[in-house]
Design a protein around this motif. Structure first.
Motif, PDB file in Angstrom:
ATOM      1  N   LYS A 106      -7.674  48.786 -22.661  1.00  0.00           N
ATOM      2  CA  LYS A 106      -6.236  48.705 -22.915  1.00  0.00           C
ATOM      3  C   LYS A 106      -5.949  48.370 -24.373  1.00  0.00           C
ATOM      4  CE  LYS A 106      -2.073  46.317 -21.271  1.00  0.00           C
ATOM      5  NZ  LYS A 106      -1.548  45.308 -20.303  1.00  0.00           N
ATOM      6  N   GLU A 107      -6.744  47.453 -24.933  1.00  0.00           N
ATOM      7  CA  GLU A 107      -6.538  47.036 -26.319  1.00  0.00           C
ATOM      8  C   GLU A 107      -6.747  48.207 -27.285  1.00  0.00           C
ATOM      9  OE1 GLU A 107      -7.596  43.671 -23.747  1.00  0.00           O
ATOM     10  OE2 GLU A 107      -8.556  45.616 -24.152  1.00  0.00           O
ATOM     11  N   THR A 108      -7.777  49.009 -27.022  1.00  0.00           N
ATOM     12  CA  THR A 108      -8.058  50.160 -27.883  1.00  0.00           C
ATOM     13  C   THR A 108      -6.941  51.186 -27.789  1.00  0.00           C
ATOM     14  OG1 THR A 108     -10.443  49.889 -27.545  1.00  0.00           O
ATOM     15  CG2 THR A 108      -9.685  52.015 -28.386  1.00  0.00           C
ATOM     16  N   ARG A 109      -6.517  51.473 -26.570  1.00  0.00           N
ATOM     17  CA  ARG A 109      -5.479  52.480 -26.359  1.00  0.00           C
ATOM     18  C   ARG A 109      -4.170  52.106 -27.057  1.00  0.00           C
ATOM     19  NH1 ARG A 109      -3.751  52.631 -21.570  1.00  0.00           N
ATOM     20  NH2 ARG A 109      -4.946  50.981 -20.555  1.00  0.00           N
ATOM     21  N   TRP A 110      -3.766  50.860 -26.914  1.00  0.00           N
ATOM     22  CA  TRP A 110      -2.502  50.449 -27.516  1.00  0.00           C
ATOM     23  C   TRP A 110      -2.607  50.264 -29.031  1.00  0.00           C
ATOM     24  CZ3 TRP A 110       2.015  51.275 -25.606  1.00  0.00           C
ATOM     25  CH2 TRP A 110       2.187  51.363 -24.226  1.00  0.00           C
ATOM     26  N   ALA A 111      -3.801  49.877 -29.511  1.00  0.00           N
ATOM     27  CA  ALA A 111      -4.003  49.757 -30.953  1.00  0.00           C
ATOM     28  C   ALA A 111      -3.918  51.138 -31.597  1.00  0.00           C
ATOM     29  CB  ALA A 111      -5.360  49.113 -31.250  1.00  0.00           C
ATOM     30  N   PHE A 112      -4.573  52.127 -30.974  1.00  0.00           N
ATOM     31  CA  PHE A 112      -4.522  53.492 -31.487  1.00  0.00           C
ATOM     32  C   PHE A 112      -3.092  54.019 -31.427  1.00  0.00           C
ATOM     33  CE2 PHE A 112      -4.869  58.130 -31.076  1.00  0.00           C
ATOM     34  CZ  PHE A 112      -5.618  58.414 -32.201  1.00  0.00           C
ATOM     35  N   PHE A 113      -2.408  53.730 -30.333  1.00  0.00           N
ATOM     36  CA  PHE A 113      -1.024  54.158 -30.183  1.00  0.00           C
ATOM     37  C   PHE A 113      -0.161  53.599 -31.310  1.00  0.00           C
ATOM     38  CE2 PHE A 113       3.307  53.284 -28.759  1.00  0.00           C
ATOM     39  CZ  PHE A 113       3.709  54.523 -28.282  1.00  0.00           C
ATOM     40  N   ALA A 114      -0.329  52.306 -31.606  1.00  0.00           N
ATOM     41  CA  ALA A 114       0.471  51.647 -32.652  1.00  0.00           C
ATOM     42  C   ALA A 114       0.213  52.265 -34.018  1.00  0.00           C
ATOM     43  CB  ALA A 114       0.161  50.151 -32.672  1.00  0.00           C
ATOM     44  N   VAL A 115      -1.066  52.494 -34.336  1.00  0.00           N
ATOM     45  CA  VAL A 115      -1.422  53.058 -35.636  1.00  0.00           C
ATOM     46  C   VAL A 115      -0.929  54.496 -35.749  1.00  0.00           C
ATOM     47  CG1 VAL A 115      -3.334  53.774 -37.124  1.00  0.00           C
ATOM     48  CG2 VAL A 115      -3.424  51.568 -35.955  1.00  0.00           C
ATOM     49  N   PHE A 116      -1.236  55.298 -34.737  1.00  0.00           N
ATOM     50  CA  PHE A 116      -0.875  56.716 -34.766  1.00  0.00           C
ATOM     51  C   PHE A 116       0.630  56.915 -34.867  1.00  0.00           C
ATOM     52  CE2 PHE A 116       0.020  60.899 -33.057  1.00  0.00           C
ATOM     53  CZ  PHE A 116      -0.982  61.691 -33.590  1.00  0.00           C
ATOM     54  N   SER A 141       2.891  54.763 -35.818  1.00  0.00           N
ATOM     55  CA  SER A 141       3.428  54.175 -37.055  1.00  0.00           C
ATOM     56  C   SER A 141       3.284  55.154 -38.216  1.00  0.00           C
ATOM     57  CB  SER A 141       2.695  52.867 -37.387  1.00  0.00           C
ATOM     58  OG  SER A 141       2.971  51.869 -36.425  1.00  0.00           O
ATOM     59  N   VAL A 142       2.101  55.775 -38.308  1.00  0.00           N
ATOM     60  CA  VAL A 142       1.871  56.770 -39.357  1.00  0.00           C
ATOM     61  C   VAL A 142       2.817  57.944 -39.159  1.00  0.00           C
ATOM     62  CG1 VAL A 142       0.221  58.444 -40.283  1.00  0.00           C
ATOM     63  CG2 VAL A 142      -0.539  56.135 -39.700  1.00  0.00           C
ATOM     64  N   PHE A 143       2.976  58.373 -37.909  1.00  0.00           N
ATOM     65  CA  PHE A 143       3.871  59.485 -37.596  1.00  0.00           C
ATOM     66  C   PHE A 143       5.314  59.159 -37.994  1.00  0.00           C
ATOM     67  CE2 PHE A 143       6.863  61.400 -34.537  1.00  0.00           C
ATOM     68  CZ  PHE A 143       6.643  62.742 -34.798  1.00  0.00           C
TER      69      PHE A 143
END
Length: 210
Positions: A78-88, A90-92
């Motif tokens: 869950k931590e990886t999925r939401w961390a990637f979601f936040a980064v991706f 945010s960049v978008f």
């Protein structure tokens, strides 16, 4: 009809990403896919991912439903999925902000982010299971979250006479621990990682999954 769609849906992804490099407005096809995926998730969980997603079928087409190394636990966490979601995301969002509202520039953002994420997914699909990208896909993460907000029947039911051979789990593109739901009564497989592809249903030797 559906079988034909699965065979040719990959062309949708290839077409809008390729044409989008020339005519950025094709990038909005990706936006439409994103909105549709979220809309469907409210009522049917991640059904888009397993039955309609053009990118998923693109990976299936060129990488096959491989049985390579399982999706790493850290990637599914869950931590990886939401961390990637936040980064991706945010960049978008930042890149969209920099466009100043220009519709062509925004279309280009969709195209470039689509290509980048597509290459990430391709790399994961080569080293691990074909649909490994689906474990961290931002739209998949949102779909799982929206799905969790609504109480509804699970997409699959595991019969009590399941023998625990785990053939279903080996064929599952998302490594869902299906047998762990086994009970003395027919048990719902209520896992938000399930993309409703029903590959497990077709591979179960006893027909214990419906």
């Amino acid at each position: 009809m559906f079988a034909k769609y699965k065979d040719y849906a990959f062309l949708i992804t290839l077409s809008y990403l390729t044409l989008g490099l020339i005519y950025p407005l094709f990038g909005y096809v990706m936006a439409l896919c994103m909105v549709t995926a979220i809309g469907i998730s409210i009522f049917a969980g991640r059904k888009w991912c397993g039955t309609l997603c053009p990118r998923g079928f693109l990976y299936d087409k060129f990488l096959g439903h491989n049985k390579k190394k399982a999706i790493p636990k850290w990637l599914k966490a869950k931590e990886t999925r939401w961390a990637f979601f936040a980064v991706f995301m945010s960049v978008f969002a930042w890149r969209v902000y920099l466009t100043g509202g220009d519709v062509y520039a925004i279309g280009s953002v969709f195209i470039t982010m689509g290509i980048i994420s597509g290459l990430i997914g391709l790399g994961l699909g080569i080293f691990y299971k074909t649909r490994s990208w689906c474990a961290i896909c931002p739209m998949g993460t949102m779909a799982s979250w929206f799905s969790s907000l609504r109480a509804k029947p699970a997409a699959l039911t595991l019969a009590a006479d399941c023998r625990g051979c785990r053939v279903c789990e080996k064929s599952c593109p998302m490594d869902v621990p299906i047998v762990s739901y086994k009970s003395t009564e027919p048990a719902p497989v209520a896992d938000n990682a399930c993309i409703k592809c029903k590959v497990c249903v077709s591979t179960c030797p006893r027909g214990a999954i419906v």
